[in-house]
Design a protein around this motif. Structure first.
Motif, PDB file in Angstrom:
ATOM      1  N   ASP A  97       0.849  -1.191   0.000  1.00 24.52           N
ATOM      2  CA  ASP A  97       0.000   0.000   0.000  1.00 24.52           C
ATOM      3  C   ASP A  97       0.887   1.245   0.000  1.00 24.52           C
ATOM      4  O   ASP A  97       1.968   1.239   0.588  1.00 24.52           O
ATOM      5  CB  ASP A  97      -0.893   0.039   1.248  1.00 24.52           C
ATOM      6  CG  ASP A  97      -2.111  -0.872   1.108  1.00 24.52           C
ATOM      7  OD1 ASP A  97      -2.263  -1.500   0.043  1.00 24.52           O
ATOM      8  OD2 ASP A  97      -2.888  -0.957   2.086  1.00 24.52           O
ATOM      9  N   ASP A  99       0.158   4.058   1.427  1.00 19.21           N
ATOM     10  CA  ASP A  99      -0.111   4.962   2.553  1.00 19.21           C
ATOM     11  C   ASP A  99       0.758   4.667   3.768  1.00 19.21           C
ATOM     12  O   ASP A  99       0.507   5.189   4.850  1.00 19.21           O
ATOM     13  CB  ASP A  99      -1.594   4.908   2.926  1.00 19.21           C
ATOM     14  CG  ASP A  99      -2.049   3.509   3.289  1.00 19.21           C
ATOM     15  OD1 ASP A  99      -1.196   2.601   3.366  1.00 19.21           O
ATOM     16  OD2 ASP A  99      -3.257   3.307   3.494  1.00 19.21           O
ATOM     17  N   GLN A 101       0.902   2.140   5.630  1.00 19.36           N
ATOM     18  CA  GLN A 101       0.379   1.227   6.659  1.00 19.36           C
ATOM     19  C   GLN A 101       1.159  -0.083   6.620  1.00 19.36           C
ATOM     20  O   GLN A 101       1.204  -0.818   7.587  1.00 19.36           O
ATOM     21  CB  GLN A 101      -1.122   0.986   6.446  1.00 19.36           C
ATOM     22  CG  GLN A 101      -1.932   2.252   6.709  1.00 19.36           C
ATOM     23  CD  GLN A 101      -3.411   1.960   6.820  1.00 19.36           C
ATOM     24  OE1 GLN A 101      -4.142   1.954   5.840  1.00 19.36           O
ATOM     25  NE2 GLN A 101      -3.862   1.713   8.037  1.00 19.36           N
ATOM     26  N   ARG A 210      -2.846   4.802   9.611  1.00 13.30           N
ATOM     27  CA  ARG A 210      -2.584   5.769   8.547  1.00 13.30           C
ATOM     28  C   ARG A 210      -2.240   7.110   9.197  1.00 13.30           C
ATOM     29  O   ARG A 210      -3.000   7.609  10.025  1.00 13.30           O
ATOM     30  CB  ARG A 210      -3.838   5.898   7.692  1.00 13.30           C
ATOM     31  CG  ARG A 210      -3.627   6.448   6.301  1.00 13.30           C
ATOM     32  CD  ARG A 210      -4.986   6.661   5.664  1.00 13.30           C
ATOM     33  NE  ARG A 210      -5.148   5.912   4.424  1.00 13.30           N
ATOM     34  CZ  ARG A 210      -4.715   6.341   3.244  1.00 13.30           C
ATOM     35  NH1 ARG A 210      -4.073   7.488   3.154  1.00 13.30           N
ATOM     36  NH2 ARG A 210      -4.928   5.630   2.166  1.00 13.30           N
TER      37      ARG A 210
HETATM   38 MG    MG Z   1      -4.616   2.071   4.020  1.00 17.25          MG
END
Ligand code: MG
Ligand code: UDP
Length: 379
Positions: A97, A99, A101, A210
């Protein structure tokens, strides 16, 4: 998959993005730092984010081994990742991902697992050393339910603790000649079910909260995940087999009643004797159809002779008969449930028992037995 690999790139890491402008710089920097000892490329697949994610990413591509793909005709996480695979040049393909995470720092451990012989290396939240930061109880329960459901429907996911992980690497050969067409965003399931992986390894990591930007996943994506599960379960799972098993069971009921009438009306046997004989013949009818049709693919690997399987099938049916009586007695006599409903539930219970007992015993593959014995001895 159509892309060619380049011998000098070991890993292609695919990161799908939608409105991740705040995460792009730290993502690229942290991935680069984590993978300084390896030859890799980062492939960012952006769905034409209005916030300028792709423009910012492109501005970094002179400085880092970074490729940016912008899609305008299609949207969605699943097809974005597959588009990334198509352009990727590495010997090993991976997904992360954007972001953060998924901490990029865990990638070297995943790559080392591949180097050590794994076909697929999965970042796992559910093995010792792994975890999840800041999830509510509700989210944990939903995630646990999704995992249990996945284990029931997909035999190839059963031995994996985190089959719904979004962080994983795999050898390019695993999907050679395979058409990946995930309906939902759980690409790992698509790779596990359709690809050819024999050695799978899980590496613990902690799923982080996040810090920047906001979640893009919609309820629609979750529904697509369920659809995807159903499709994959249909392809590889026991759903089709169970339907065949029920069809055979229905044919057995027909044989049973037809013969009963024949023995009583034409031959003139006593009813009770006719019931016993026609019942046994219907069981043999079911055995033959299951041997030739429902469990056809299991015959070669199943242990023993046809006769031994026929005996096991009879014993399982006897068990099913007892379960039918017991469940009916429990519901009807003890709880006072209407007799038709009691017997319907009793039949369903017996069918499920018959199905799983035959799957796990009568037509069980010999190597499964060897594995079970081995793990017993290890305990
Ligand atoms: Mg995420
Ligand atoms: N993402 C994407 N397209 C979408 C939805 C999400 O490329 O339609 C990306 C998103 O930018 C992120 C990853 O997929 O890199 C995971 O999505 P998100 O963080 O929104 O999901 P969550 O972590 O909340 O489940």
């Amino acid at each position: 998959m159509t892309s060619q690999s380049a011998p000098n790139i070991e890993l292609s890491l695919i990161a799908p993005t939608y409105n991740e402008i705040e995460n792009i710089v730290p993502l690229v920097e942290r991935v680069h730092k984590a993978l300084s000892q390896y030859s890799y490329e980062l492939v960012i697949v952006d769905d034409n984010s209005p916030d300028g994610t792709s423009e910012l990413a492109k501005s970094l591509s002179a400085e880092y081994p970074l490729k940016v793909i912008v899609r305008t005709s299609e949207r969605g996480l699943a097809s974005a990742v597959v588009a990334g695979f198509r352009e990727a040049k590495g010997q090993v393909l991976g997904v992360i991902d954007a972001d953060l995470q998924h901490p990029p720092e865990v990638i070297p451990a995943l790559l080392e697992a591949i180097r050590a012989g794994a076909d697929v290396a999965i970042g796992s939240r559910y093995i010792s050393g792994g975890g999840i930061e800041g999830w509510s109880t509700k989210r944990r329960v939903i995630s646990g339910g999704a995992k249990a459901f996945t284990h029931i429907l997909l035999p190839s996911a059963r031995k994996i603790q985190d089959p719904l992980s979004g962080l994983f690497l795999f050898k390019r050969e695993v999907v050679d000649g395979v058409v990946l067409a995930p309906t939902g965003y759980k690409i790992l399931l698509e790779v596990l079910v359709k690809g050819n992986a024999s050695h799978i390894s899980e590496v613990p990591y902690t799923f982080k909260e996040r810090e920047r930007g906001k979640s893009n996943l919609t309820i629609r994506e979750e529904l697509n995940f369920l659809k995807h599960l159903g499709r994959l379960g249909w392809i590889e799972g026991d759903i089709k087999r169970f339907i065949k098993f029920c069809t055979v069971g229905a044919s057995g009921a027909g044989v049973n009643l037809g013969l009963l009438a024949f023995f009583v009306e034409v031959v003139g046997l006593y009813e009770t004797l006719a019931v016993v004989i026609s019942y046994e013949i219907s069981i043999l009818n079911n055995f033959i159809w299951n041997e030739l049709w429902t469990f056809r693919d299991k015959r070669a690997s199943a242990g023993g002779s046809v006769l031994s399987r026929a005996i096991k099938f009879n014993l399982v049916s006897l068990g099913g008969f007892s379960i039918n009586l017991a469940v009916f007695a429990l519901l009807f006599n003890l709880f006072g449930v209407f007799y038709i409903i009691s017997e319907a539930v009793a039949i369903l219970s017996a069918m499920l028992w018959n199905f799983f007992a035959n799957l796990k015993w009568t037509w069980r593959a010999r190597h499964e037995e060897a594995l079970a014995n081995q793990s017993l001895q290890e305990k």
